[in-house]
Design a protein around this motif. Structure first.
Motif, short mmCIF file in Angstrom:
data_model
loop_
_atom_site.label_atom_id
_atom_site.label_comp_id
_atom_site.label_asym_id
_atom_site.label_seq_id
_atom_site.Cartn_x
_atom_site.Cartn_y
_atom_site.Cartn_z
N ASP A 171 1.36 9.44 -31.60
CA ASP A 171 1.17 10.08 -33.11
C ASP A 171 1.29 8.95 -33.58
O ASP A 171 2.70 8.49 -33.99
N GLU A 210 15.96 3.69 -59.87
CA GLU A 210 15.96 2.25 -58.64
C GLU A 210 14.23 1.19 -59.04
O GLU A 210 14.21 -0.04 -59.61
N MET A 240 12.54 0.02 -52.74
CA MET A 240 13.23 0.03 -51.81
C MET A 240 13.73 0.73 -49.98
O MET A 240 13.82 2.20 -50.68
N ILE A 281 6.56 0.38 -37.95
CA ILE A 281 5.74 2.33 -37.71
C ILE A 281 6.85 2.81 -38.52
O ILE A 281 8.47 2.61 -38.18
N GLY A 322 7.05 10.80 -51.81
CA GLY A 322 7.48 9.80 -52.66
C GLY A 322 7.87 8.34 -52.55
O GLY A 322 8.38 8.60 -54.14
N THR A 323 8.01 8.35 -52.28
CA THR A 323 7.94 6.72 -52.73
C THR A 323 6.79 5.93 -52.39
O THR A 323 5.90 6.68 -53.17
N SER A 324 7.15 4.72 -52.89
CA SER A 324 5.81 3.63 -53.27
C SER A 324 5.19 2.35 -52.42
O SER A 324 4.26 1.58 -52.57
N TYR A 325 5.57 3.60 -51.65
CA TYR A 325 4.59 2.86 -49.99
C TYR A 325 3.76 3.99 -48.94
O TYR A 325 4.41 5.10 -49.10
N TYR A 326 2.26 2.59 -48.93
CA TYR A 326 1.43 3.81 -48.66
C TYR A 326 1.67 3.58 -47.20
O TYR A 326 1.95 2.35 -46.68
N PRO A 327 0.74 3.88 -45.88
CA PRO A 327 0.52 3.56 -45.09
C PRO A 327 -0.68 1.77 -45.08
O PRO A 327 -1.26 3.07 -46.07
N GLN A 328 -0.46 1.40 -44.62
CA GLN A 328 -1.18 0.08 -44.43
C GLN A 328 -1.02 -0.64 -45.66
O GLN A 328 -1.54 -1.47 -45.79
N TYR A 358 2.57 1.46 -40.93
CA TYR A 358 1.59 1.96 -40.35
C TYR A 358 2.80 3.62 -40.08
O TYR A 358 4.09 3.67 -40.09
N SER A 359 1.59 4.49 -40.55
CA SER A 359 3.11 5.80 -40.44
C SER A 359 2.54 7.02 -39.21
O SER A 359 1.81 6.54 -38.02
N THR A 360 4.13 7.35 -38.99
CA THR A 360 4.36 8.49 -37.94
C THR A 360 4.60 10.19 -37.96
O THR A 360 5.69 9.73 -38.95
N LYS A 361 4.74 11.11 -37.32
CA LYS A 361 5.41 11.86 -37.57
C LYS A 361 6.60 11.93 -36.46
O LYS A 361 7.49 12.42 -36.70
N THR A 362 6.61 11.64 -35.17
CA THR A 362 6.84 11.55 -34.32
C THR A 362 7.52 10.17 -33.20
O THR A 362 9.26 10.45 -33.01
N LYS A 406 1.36 -10.52 -53.16
CA LYS A 406 0.16 -10.50 -53.09
C LYS A 406 -0.30 -11.78 -52.28
O LYS A 406 0.73 -12.47 -53.03
#
Lengths: 505, 505
Positions: free
Chosen positions: A10, A477, B1, B19, B27-33, B50-54, B86
């Motif tokens: 996952d 924040e 943060m 991960i 709801g944050t300004s952080y996205y995968p990658q 990178y994101s995960t559910k579990t 950047k």
């Protein structure tokens, strides 16, 4: 070849990956980051190998859920890994790097391998860089555009006159489509508007519209809505339109390049895919937008028109003033609110917003035969002023699954800070990039309630202590962070009439 | 943060990654990658989300072991994630894409950010592509070379005359250094040879040497060995020499480009880093190697010499024949065996191997003052023929931690297939690329016992049924695969004298 048992992992790595125990790689010709073909009885998928000591056991291969689905297997079943052949398009990318012209087969192969994820980010970045540096001729661009469209879903319409307005972007607060589309739809013109979410801006049209209604719709829903209302305002990503385009954008963004061949193809491929026969392309010109001056804008306009001819799409371009934000509101919720207010009471709405919405709608009203040449803007104003545009807008909102809202019902960020004028003077500059960055720092576009409301625009007189603009955020924040940024970049500039005093020679 | 508790994740993604649970990103300004800065009380490191559910729970952040080490924390401790700025070098990469010349500060910034992993593969690929397409002038290359060296370890020597031989590669079976280095060391010349493992070839000098002794040595061990024996044959990667170079190579390989600025910098940076004051650069010329003809070779040679002048390293280039493999053996174990046989009994060794080893050694013997001008090759032969080179080679093997072996003690693959001549005729071509691919298919360089032994070389007469070459592998499956490939690509071509018969006009 490696024979391993699939195990579900996952993790979203943004690419196809398989995770293999280090021990299973030892003594084989398979290395971490090798590209392999993963085969089951039911199909195959390409992915990159990553290694672990413990995450999967010897004999297992960790696979992402999307990969398992693609080759129709369940956890525990055996898969076969073998070296994937080098993508067919590598020599064609090399050819473009060497400054040569690609033939239609070569271009189609590159686009096909982008869509099937056979090209890695490294390879894709090399391709995009080479088109940026070496360019493409119009035949190459035409072929690329067609293939980008063909490799995704294609929507077709019964009517012949299906029109569209498209902005090549860069202007913060660019919410005019929320006025123009209902004006046109109210006049009986078919305008199925698909838009993007924000890529680098604080709010794309789809983000703004999403404050008010559902924008993720399937093809048959879009068709039904357009049949009922003549128009829609939906997110293009809800349909699988021109999927290569999104993949390409992902490698352009980090380096902040937007090669002109890709820009042209990106816009026009979506027109082909959505069955558009006539489009007006809005090219904002000015400081802090993509196109810096009119000559550059005119050059790009000619290319759009030429490409349109190749693709049998009639293109008209308009250069618009993009030197400061459109209207006063920037950020999804604030822009939605400003648009509804303008639909309700256009006489008191920001002039820049009304003017842009009317002039773009006017062109298409004339073309669509709803107005005589020269009468389009007047008719647009009539439709807007009479409330028919608002009525149509509400109808579209309902058909897309929402409930019309009054402006005061739209929720804005609870965390608010007013930025005041430090001296008496005039607003001499509003920096698009600065505004964009402050609004993004406040949390937009993900935080829809984040935004910025301008109290003054370029040329306005202000007194020391007057509110120049207000920043909104859904998080304390992030508000602090946005205010700090605003204090550094100073996006609204106030200067006295006295610019400089020289006392010595 | 984001404040999250570190959790160890055992996965090698070839880049810094963290991960995070999907829920923590909402709801944050952080996205995968997104690229983030991961901070602890003790330091910070850059990585991609990178994101995960579990895989990790809400409140946790999965980190790689190298990252935990870099910021000196243990599992369970809190870290802070925030948007990384950047990379500073993005506008400089853009500048090179736009065809401009980079100043020293800009070049240094790019190299520094490559080494500190602040640039993603996408960004790096854009940089490498732009130097491939737009080139670099000699000042830019000089600056880049120096910085690539400075950002890694630098070895210095007490002696002034420290020399080196370097091949820019592409010739299969290129094991001459196993002869030249001991010849030179036996003559009292200091030659600390660091080599690479195979990048695209079936065996780098380090891979071949590793069949016989340890090649992963630290700086102080290398110094001790060179002090004792005058020479060494080690892997450059055991020391942190020019680390930017390896990172750059990783993005060049997928697209099969090797921009000349990078080639020049890659070779010369390692010379600076290893304290070399004089180097002979071997440029093989011919079909199936990097440089296709003499004019091209001469041009590259001039650039190496010019760059050497900028860097205060004396460079001499030799163009050598690279149109077929060197000697008869290709693959780590087979090449090691052929080299020892040649050291033991040079009179019966393949002429091409002996000639290349002697001529390169000869140049450096003359330069080092061990031989009169014009006498270098003769002295080299004397040292080889007298057994002093073999004695020195064995001394180096022992000092590096190995035990000298007889040729027959070297283990070759147990799975063997002989490929025979299909007709009477002459060997008209031996295809370097074909040979390379067959040997790699058999498992080299990872499988050291995999390889190919040529029975005939270009121009030799063969009879139908004669063995043309033998393929070795440590695995039956891979042998089959290599034989199949050999039957398809036909790397050794036999033709009768009668090329074509034309019976009709």
């Amino acid at each position: 070849m490696l024979f391993l048992n699939a195990k579900f992992i996952d993790l979203d790595l943004g690419e196809n990956a398989v995770i293999v125990n280090e021990e299973d790689l030892k003594g084989t010709s398979y290395y971490p980051q090798d590209r392999v073909l993963i085969e089951s009885h039911a199909g195959s998928v390409i992915g990159n190998i990553y290694s672990t000591k413990t995450m999967v056991q010897k004999g297992e291969v960790g696979m992402l859920v999307s990969e398992l689905a693609e080759i129709s297997i369940s956890e525990g079943e055996e898969v076969k890994l073998r070296h994937a052949e080098k993508p067919e398009s590598i020599p064609f990318i090399k050819k473009k790097m060497d400054g040569q012209v690609l033939n239609p087969h070569e271009i189609r192969t590159i686009i096909d391998e982008i869509v099937s994820k056979k090209l890695s980010n490294i390879e894709l970045s090399a391709f995009v860089s080479s088109t940026y540096i070496n360019g493409m001729n119009m035949d190459e661009i035409g072929e690329m555009t067609k293939r980008i469209a063909e490799t995704g879903d294609m929507i077709s319409w019964e009517k012949n006159l299906v029109v569209d307005i498209h902005s090549i972007g860069g202007v913060p607060g660019n919410k005019y489509a929320l006025l123009s589309i209902p004006i046109l739809a109210a006049a009986g013109i078919t305008i199925p508007k698909t838009s993007s979410r924000a890529i680098t801006s604080p709010a794309g049209t789809a983000d703004v519209m999403e404050v008010l209604t559902n924008v993720e719709l399937k093809e048959d829903e879009i068709k039904r809505i357009v049949k009922t209302t003549n128009g829609c305002l939906v997110w293009g990503g809800g349909v699988n339109l021109a999927p290569a385009d999104d993949i390409i954008i992902n490698v352009e963004r980090p380096v902040s390049i937007d090669p002109q061949p890709q820009l042209l193809a990106s816009v026009m491929a979506k027109k082909i895919a959505t069955g558009i026969k006539y489009t007006v392309i809005d090219i904002p010109v000015g400081k802090g937008v993509k196109i810096k001056n009119e000559a550059e804008g005119a050059k790009l306009a000619r290319k759009f028109i030429e490409l349109g001819e190749l693709l049998n799409i009639k293109v008209e371009c308009v250069l618009t003033y993009g030197g400061q934000p459109l209207g006063r509101a920037i950020g999804p919720a604030l822009e939605a609110k400003e648009a509804i207010e303008a639909l309700q009471d256009p006489k008191n709405a920001p002039k820049s917003l009304i003017e842009k919405a009317l002039s773009l709608a006017g062109i298409l009203l004339e073309l669509g035969g709803a107005a005589q040449i020269g009468e389009g803007q007047n008719l647009a104003w009539e439709i807007l002023e009479s409330g028919r545009a608002l009525e149509k807008f509400n109808q579209i909102i309902i058909e897309q699954g929402g409930t019309p809202k009054k402006p005061e019902e739209i929720e804005l960020g609870d965390y608010i800070e007013e930025i005041i004028a430090p001296i008496d003077g005039y607003v001499t500059d509003i920096n698009n990039t600065g505004i964009t960055n402050v609004v993004k720092e406040a949390g937009a576009p993900r935080d829809k309630k984040a935004g910025l409301l301008l109290n003054s625009k370029i040329g306005n007189k202000v007194k020391k202590g007057d509110v120049l603009y207000t920043i909104y955020s859904g998080s304390e924040e992030r508000l602090v962070s946005a205010v700090n940024l605003a204090r550094r970049v100073y996006p609204v500039k106030v200067e006295g009439m006295l610019i400089e005093r020289i006392s010595k020679f």
